[in-house]
Motif scaffolding. Structure first.
Motif, PDB file in Angstrom:
ATOM      1  N   PHE A 313       9.147  -8.100  -7.260  1.00  0.00           N
ATOM      2  CA  PHE A 313       9.393  -6.661  -7.137  1.00  0.00           C
ATOM      3  C   PHE A 313       9.138  -6.208  -5.706  1.00  0.00           C
ATOM      4  CE2 PHE A 313       4.823  -6.627  -7.851  1.00  0.00           C
ATOM      5  CZ  PHE A 313       4.353  -5.524  -7.155  1.00  0.00           C
ATOM      6  N   GLN A 314       9.604  -5.004  -5.401  1.00  0.00           N
ATOM      7  CA  GLN A 314       9.347  -4.415  -4.102  1.00  0.00           C
ATOM      8  C   GLN A 314       8.931  -2.965  -4.262  1.00  0.00           C
ATOM      9  OE1 GLN A 314      13.974  -4.341  -3.058  1.00  0.00           O
ATOM     10  NE2 GLN A 314      12.789  -3.487  -1.361  1.00  0.00           N
ATOM     11  N   VAL A 315       8.067  -2.520  -3.361  1.00  0.00           N
ATOM     12  CA  VAL A 315       7.594  -1.138  -3.336  1.00  0.00           C
ATOM     13  C   VAL A 315       8.387  -0.390  -2.282  1.00  0.00           C
ATOM     14  CG1 VAL A 315       5.601   0.369  -3.031  1.00  0.00           C
ATOM     15  CG2 VAL A 315       5.301  -1.917  -4.020  1.00  0.00           C
ATOM     16  N   MET A 316       8.904   0.774  -2.658  1.00  0.00           N
ATOM     17  CA  MET A 316       9.753   1.537  -1.767  1.00  0.00           C
ATOM     18  C   MET A 316       8.937   2.557  -0.956  1.00  0.00           C
ATOM     19  SD  MET A 316      12.332  -0.073  -2.726  1.00  0.00           S
ATOM     20  CE  MET A 316      13.761   0.717  -1.977  1.00  0.00           C
ATOM     21  N   PRO A 317       9.460   3.018   0.174  1.00  0.00           N
ATOM     22  CA  PRO A 317       8.705   3.973   1.007  1.00  0.00           C
ATOM     23  C   PRO A 317       8.470   5.319   0.325  1.00  0.00           C
ATOM     24  CG  PRO A 317      10.944   3.686   1.848  1.00  0.00           C
ATOM     25  CD  PRO A 317      10.743   2.625   0.805  1.00  0.00           C
ATOM     26  N   GLN A 318       9.253   5.629  -0.719  1.00  0.00           N
ATOM     27  CA  GLN A 318       9.085   6.888  -1.429  1.00  0.00           C
ATOM     28  C   GLN A 318       7.677   7.035  -2.014  1.00  0.00           C
ATOM     29  OE1 GLN A 318      11.298   9.251  -1.451  1.00  0.00           O
ATOM     30  NE2 GLN A 318      10.313  10.687  -2.847  1.00  0.00           N
ATOM     31  N   LEU A 319       7.026   5.908  -2.318  1.00  0.00           N
ATOM     32  CA  LEU A 319       5.677   5.988  -2.878  1.00  0.00           C
ATOM     33  C   LEU A 319       4.713   6.687  -1.934  1.00  0.00           C
ATOM     34  CD1 LEU A 319       3.590   5.296  -5.040  1.00  0.00           C
ATOM     35  CD2 LEU A 319       3.328   3.041  -3.982  1.00  0.00           C
ATOM     36  N   LEU A 320       4.932   6.545  -0.631  1.00  0.00           N
ATOM     37  CA  LEU A 320       4.025   7.161   0.342  1.00  0.00           C
ATOM     38  C   LEU A 320       3.926   8.669   0.155  1.00  0.00           C
ATOM     39  CD1 LEU A 320       5.260   5.085   3.396  1.00  0.00           C
ATOM     40  CD2 LEU A 320       2.951   4.984   2.444  1.00  0.00           C
ATOM     41  N   ASN A 321       4.993   9.295  -0.335  1.00  0.00           N
ATOM     42  CA  ASN A 321       4.978  10.741  -0.549  1.00  0.00           C
ATOM     43  C   ASN A 321       3.982  11.161  -1.617  1.00  0.00           C
ATOM     44  OD1 ASN A 321       7.051  10.963   1.327  1.00  0.00           O
ATOM     45  ND2 ASN A 321       8.661  10.945  -0.220  1.00  0.00           N
ATOM     46  N   HIS A 322       3.610  10.231  -2.486  1.00  0.00           N
ATOM     47  CA  HIS A 322       2.705  10.561  -3.593  1.00  0.00           C
ATOM     48  C   HIS A 322       1.254  10.178  -3.308  1.00  0.00           C
ATOM     49  CE1 HIS A 322       6.183  11.394  -6.194  1.00  0.00           C
ATOM     50  NE2 HIS A 322       6.724  10.302  -5.686  1.00  0.00           N
ATOM     51  N   LEU A 323       0.998   9.533  -2.186  1.00  0.00           N
ATOM     52  CA  LEU A 323      -0.335   9.002  -1.920  1.00  0.00           C
ATOM     53  C   LEU A 323      -1.219   9.936  -1.109  1.00  0.00           C
ATOM     54  CD1 LEU A 323       0.477   5.254  -1.128  1.00  0.00           C
ATOM     55  CD2 LEU A 323      -0.101   6.308  -3.320  1.00  0.00           C
TER      56      LEU A 323
END
Length: 367
Positions: A313-323
């Motif tokens: 799997f890969q983690v997308m940069p969109q996750l940074l918006n929630h951190l």
């Protein structure tokens, strides 16, 4: 809903949603972001040394976990992947080693920790402690990060920590006062500003691309192959003279391989802008944000059992918006995080096996 961790079963996308805290605890086998890890197996947890940043040496924070059992593998009826990251922005500078760690753990359906039957889809009785800092096996967890806590407060002997760093933080934020009131230790845990916000990860299958999209990709591939042939024949500049206008126009639309890679990334993100991860074990590979820093097979080390690792799997940069990690200066950053796991899904010592993660950074061309 667990991921369909089957070879070539199609891409599945992850999205974050708010959820009741009880749904994100170990007994529910969650996929989630942030908070404390909801450990799967209770033996062989990664220790403090394994969860330290390879650059600054400080403890890593829990980032996310995925519940991804393997059909047809009785030893992996329950299976989880756990990702940790350093909270130090400087550790994410391009080329920085070691700010990320990923571990895999699995259990058969019949085990010493969980019921053979699926968990009830109802909240626990009132009065159940919201945070448990001790596993059923008796192991204690750190009050700050929820990881293994082998160190104990020398005064009360009831507060446990993974490191001197976290013991110092907790002492300053309230344990100095609550130390003598041992009955309140599990209910009086302050906000240490260390954990990431907690969300459930919900999984949805990616919708197939339209025929028009496929044709565009095929045309782009043909244009790039033609460009390579011209270069091999003595330089693209000479070959351009013999190209008709139609081919020239097609090549103008896709100037470089770099443009093509970034455009595919943008297109996949535009289709589902809120996706925070993409899962496809052994099937379609990752999508890259740039043509730079893409690993070759030789860059991905084999598992300690000797088997090759495969993309999972890969983690997308969109996750940074929630951190909530944005700052005026440096902040945690990545283009994409790509996780590779043992192709044989080995289960050495029934503990947590460290796997491999590749960080691709955002380049000037991919903005």
């Amino acid at each position: 809903m667990p991921l369909a961790a089957r070879m070539g079963s199609g891409v599945e996308l992850g999205f974050v949603e708010e959820a009741a805290p009880w749904r994100l605890r170990s007994a529910q086998f969650p996929s989630k972001v942030g908070g404390r890890p909801a450990w799967l197996g209770e033996s062989g947890l990664p220790g403090p040394a394994e969860l330290r940043c390879g650059r600054c040496g400080r403890p890593c924070a829990f980032l996310l976990q995925l519940y991804a059992p393997l059909p047809g593998r009785p030893d992996a009826f329950h299976r989880g992947l756990f990702l940790f990251c350093c909270r130090g922005p400087a550790c994410y500078r391009p080329g920085a080693p070691g700010p990320l760690r990923v571990f895999r753990n699995q259990l058969p359906r019949k085990n010493d920790t969980y019921s053979y039957d699926p968990p009830p889809d109802t909240p626990p009785p009132e009065g159940h402690p919201p945070v448990s800092l001790q596993l059923q096996c008796g192991a204690h967890l750190c009050r700050v990060c929820g990881c293994l806590g082998p160190k104990a407060c020398s005064r009360c002997h009831r507060a446990h920590y993974c490191s001197k760093d976290h013991q110092t933080v907790d002492w300053k934020l309230g344990h100095k006062l609550s130390c003598a009131q041992s009955a309140q230790l599990d209910t009086a845990i302050p906000d240490h500003k260390f954990l990431f916000p907690e969300y459930e990860i919900v999984i949805e299958p990616e919708e197939m691309e339209t025929p028009g999209d496929s044709q565009t990709d095929a045309d782009t591939h043909k244009d790039l192959e033609k460009h390579k042939e011209l270069e091999a024949a003595g330089g693209a500049s000479e070959g351009f003279e013999s190209l008709d206008e139609e081919v020239l126009e097609a090549m103008a639309k896709h100037e470089t391989q770099e443009d093509k890679i970034f455009q595919k990334f943008k297109n996949q993100m535009a289709a589902e802008p809120e996706q925070i991860l993409r899962y496809c074990r052994g099937g379609e590979g990752p999508i890259w944000i740039s043509g730079e820093n893409i690993p070759q097979m030789k860059d991905i080390p084999n598992c300690s059992c000797g088997a090759q690792r495969m993309f999972e799997f890969q983690v997308m940069p969109q996750l940074l918006n929630h951190l909530k990690v944005d700052s005026l200066g440096e902040s945690i950053d990545w283009g994409t995080l790509v996780v590779y796991t043992c192709a044989e899904n080995c289960n050495q010592a029934n503990g947590y096996m460290e796997e491999f993660i590749w960080k691709q950074d955002i380049t000037a061309d991919s903005t």
